[in-house]
Design an enzyme around this catalytic site. Structure first.
Site, PDB file in Angstrom:
ATOM      1  N   LYS A  41       1.516  -1.177   0.115  1.00  0.00           N
ATOM      2  CA  LYS A  41      -0.140   0.283  -0.286  1.00  0.00           C
ATOM      3  C   LYS A  41       1.050   1.387   0.106  1.00  0.00           C
ATOM      4  O   LYS A  41       1.740   1.062   0.850  1.00  0.00           O
ATOM      5  CB  LYS A  41      -1.107  -0.274   1.607  1.00  0.00           C
ATOM      6  CG  LYS A  41      -1.380  -0.775   1.173  1.00  0.00           C
ATOM      7  CD  LYS A  41      -3.229  -0.679   2.369  1.00  0.00           C
ATOM      8  CE  LYS A  41      -3.143  -1.864   2.443  1.00  0.00           C
ATOM      9  NZ  LYS A  41      -5.555  -2.446   2.218  1.00  0.00           N
ATOM     10  N   ASP A  57      -6.060 -13.056  11.460  1.00  0.00           N
ATOM     11  CA  ASP A  57      -6.067 -12.895  10.349  1.00  0.00           C
ATOM     12  C   ASP A  57      -5.397 -11.224  10.229  1.00  0.00           C
ATOM     13  O   ASP A  57      -5.745 -10.963   9.150  1.00  0.00           O
ATOM     14  CB  ASP A  57      -7.645 -12.564  10.153  1.00  0.00           C
ATOM     15  CG  ASP A  57      -8.836 -12.163   9.336  1.00  0.00           C
ATOM     16  OD1 ASP A  57      -7.803 -12.883   7.694  1.00  0.00           O
ATOM     17  OD2 ASP A  57      -8.970 -11.121   8.524  1.00  0.00           O
ATOM     18  N   HIS A  94      -0.551  -8.197   9.173  1.00  0.00           N
ATOM     19  CA  HIS A  94      -1.158  -6.493   8.750  1.00  0.00           C
ATOM     20  C   HIS A  94      -0.062  -5.441   9.816  1.00  0.00           C
ATOM     21  O   HIS A  94       0.660  -3.995   9.876  1.00  0.00           O
ATOM     22  CB  HIS A  94      -2.100  -6.209   8.475  1.00  0.00           C
ATOM     23  CG  HIS A  94      -2.525  -7.168   7.141  1.00  0.00           C
ATOM     24  ND1 HIS A  94      -1.603  -7.564   5.895  1.00  0.00           N
ATOM     25  CD2 HIS A  94      -3.996  -7.798   6.817  1.00  0.00           C
ATOM     26  CE1 HIS A  94      -2.545  -8.250   5.223  1.00  0.00           C
ATOM     27  NE2 HIS A  94      -3.455  -8.292   5.834  1.00  0.00           N
TER      28      HIS A  94
HETATM   29  C1  BG6 Z   1      -6.657 -10.172   4.438  1.00  0.00           C
HETATM   30  C2  BG6 Z   1      -7.941 -10.042   5.748  1.00  0.00           C
HETATM   31  O1  BG6 Z   1      -5.513  -9.830   4.704  1.00  0.00           O
HETATM   32  O2  BG6 Z   1      -6.797  -8.145   4.564  1.00  0.00           O
HETATM   33  C3  BG6 Z   1      -8.856  -9.835   5.708  1.00  0.00           C
HETATM   34  O3  BG6 Z   1      -7.860 -11.800   5.269  1.00  0.00           O
HETATM   35  C4  BG6 Z   1      -9.198  -8.292   5.460  1.00  0.00           C
HETATM   36  O4  BG6 Z   1      -9.709 -10.541   6.150  1.00  0.00           O
HETATM   37  C5  BG6 Z   1      -8.056  -7.646   4.568  1.00  0.00           C
HETATM   38  O5  BG6 Z   1     -10.587  -8.192   4.678  1.00  0.00           O
HETATM   39  C6  BG6 Z   1      -7.988  -6.025   4.595  1.00  0.00           C
HETATM   40  O6  BG6 Z   1      -7.691  -5.704   3.898  1.00  0.00           O
HETATM   41  P1  BG6 Z   1      -7.743  -4.011   3.055  1.00  0.00           P
HETATM   42  O7  BG6 Z   1      -6.148  -3.883   2.124  1.00  0.00           O
HETATM   43  O8  BG6 Z   1      -9.099  -3.647   2.012  1.00  0.00           O
HETATM   44  O9  BG6 Z   1      -7.456  -3.423   3.835  1.00  0.00           O
END
Ligand code: BG6
Length: 491
Positions: A184, A237, A242
């Site tokens: 990102k 998750d 992240h």
């Molecule tokens: C993914 C998760 O890694 O990231 C999902 O498995 C989540 O549950 C997604 O919805 C969120 O990604 P972003 O880019 O929409 O913030």
């Protein structure tokens, strides 16, 4: 004219899970964008593979439909789509059948001589046998590199098993573990903000910063990922990958170079400095929740158990109070929260600086607030610094001070440049062989080691998710988590 491709650049992309949801929503549209902008070499062949019995034309049709559905309107140029679809080939392969790899190898050609980029967008339960199949053929040749989509395991032991399996066929420098948050733009901008400006770094420590908050909220619920999500839960998750990567980028020391080794060396030091949250402190340092029915963005939403069609003890919300135990961050809390079915989709990093040591305005009834920096990752990308200013006026009744924003909207500042989705960047880096924005084995294992102790603490202390209504900011205990320290979540 395109420059002639360097030998480092792959000439084949082999995409496992090519008919799946991620491929249709993200990977094919991203590859198309790279094709349309002539960023990938014209000779790069894209070979899709999955269990579905399709031929090249069948796959091109599927890809064409995915592009129509998921490409933004200004990207749907028919000529480029037609030339992109021509690049695609497809091989039906059931990875549980060793013979499938011989087929794949035949279709791709001499793997040992080709520079293949392999992308696994399949269930992690298939990783080990896929890697064994690649190794048994010449597909994992001396130049091949592999990209792996999360989840890389469900705990430290399973992650190690996957990493060990990968190592039998691909050395670490040719292993590209994906965390799409690193692709990102604003996440990368964090590095630019910290290390491209002299302004912040002198204050970027326990002397200047009071607390940090990282929120990744989503308004969506299960979205058809019932089986996967219920096994995972919010901690695995979203936090394991992240959010811990975001902490690492916020807290790391300045790397000496902007390259894969230097950046990842600094990140892993942070991940290893995270103070354990375990059975001794899990009750005071974590809150978990599960959404019940409620209203999200004005629409009624069912509860998690209703979506799942059975009761469950999986957390759809988690809030944590973390610490990075090193000199720089001594005593600074990092509050993290992430959940499904929150009031909106918003991800941000909030930095609360320390108050001035002495207010000269207090004796004139002037109220000061400490500076804040708000880095918005999505939905819009912005960086906002809140500073104190004097309200205009003669101040007969005391001085009036107000917090005003210094706003940098990245969307506006770079209005002319195309906003690329994370996978465009990551796929291009995989094809070109730049691992800087991918997660190294020691990072992923440090992440799991920290997460496993939290989960173990929940089990040992019998901690269960507390209910919250869909469309709210999680259980009230999440508010208490920060309020106990005199801190409010930034909303
Ligand atoms: C993914 C998760 O890694 O990231 C999902 O498995 C989540 O549950 C997604 O919805 C969120 O990604 P972003 O880019 O929409 O913030």
């Amino acid at each position: 004219m395109t420059a002639s491709p360097s030998p480092e650049i792959s000439n084949t992309l082999l995409l496992f899970g090519a008919t799946g949801d991620l491929a249709r929503r993200m990977l094919l549209p991203s590859l198309f964008a790279l094709h349309a902008d002539e960023l990938i070499p014209p000779a790069l062949e894209i070979v899709g593979t999955a269990r579905s019995a399709l031929d090249d034309d069948g796959f091109r049709k599927l890809a064409g439909e995915a592009l129509t559905r998921y490409l933004p309107e200004d990207r749907r140029q028919e000529k480029s789509i037609a030339s992109f679809l021509k690049r695609l080939r497809y091989v039906t392969a059931d990875t549980s059948e060793p013979a499938a790899f011989a087929e794949l190898s035949k279709a791709v050609g001499n793997g040992a001589a080709r520079n293949i980029a392999i992308f696994l967008s399949t269930a992690p339960s298939l990783f080990e046998r896929t890697i064994a199949g690649l190794r048994a053929t010449n597909l994992a040749g001396p130049m091949a590199r592999i990209g792996l989509e999360k989840p890389l395991g469900h705990d430290l032991a399973s992650s190690r098993a996957i990493n060990d399996a990968i190592r039998t066929a691909f050395p670490e420098e040719r292993t590209f573990r994906i965390d799409h948050y690193l692709g990102k733009e604003t996440v990368q901008n964090l590095l630019a903000l910290r290390f491209g400006n002299g302004l912040f770094e002198p204050l970027w420590n326990a002397g200047g910063i009071d607390q940090v908050q990282i929120t990744v909220s989503e308004s969506i619920g299960l979205e058809g990922r019932v089986g996967f999500y219920d096994e995972a839960g919010a901690l695995r998750d979203m936090v394991q990958n992240h959010m811990l990567q975001l902490i690492a980028l916020v807290a790391m020391e300045p790397p000496a170079h902007f390259d894969a080794a230097s950046v990842r060396d600094e990140k892993v030091k942070v991940l290893r400095s995270l103070r354990p949250i375990d059975r001794s402190n899990v009750a005071t340092h974590s809150v978990i929740g599960q959404y019940g029915p409620g209203a999200v963005c004005g629409a009624q939403a069912p509860g998690y158990a209703e979506e799942l069609k059975r009761p469950s003890e999986t957390e759809t919300f988690v809030a944590l109070k973390a610490h990075v135990d090193n000199w720089r961050w001594k005593g600074v809390p990092f509050y993290l929260r992430s959940g499904k079915r929150m009031p909106n989709r918003h991800s941000e990093i909030f930095i609360q600086f320390k108050a001035v040591p002495h207010s000269i305005f207090a004796e004139r009834d002037g109220q000061l607030q400490a500076n804040k920096l708000v880095i918005r990752l999505q939905p819009e990308e912005s960086i906002r610094l809140l500073v104190m200013a004097k309200e205009p006026g003669l101040d007969r009744d005391g001085i009036r001070l107000r917090e005003v924003p210094l706003d940098l909207s990245l969307t506006q500042a770079f209005a002319g440049s195309r906003r690329r989705i994370a996978y465009e960047r990551l796929l291009l880096d995989l094809i070109e062989g730049d691992p800087t924005l991918f997660v190294r084995r020691d990072e992923v294992e440090a992440q799991w080691a920290w997460i496993d102790r939290i989960r173990d603490g929940w089990t040992k202390t019998g901690m269960k998710p507390r209910p919250y209504a869909a469309g709210t900011w999680g259980p009230s205990a999440a508010i208490a988590l920060t309020e106990r320290d005199g801190v409010s979540w930034h909303e």
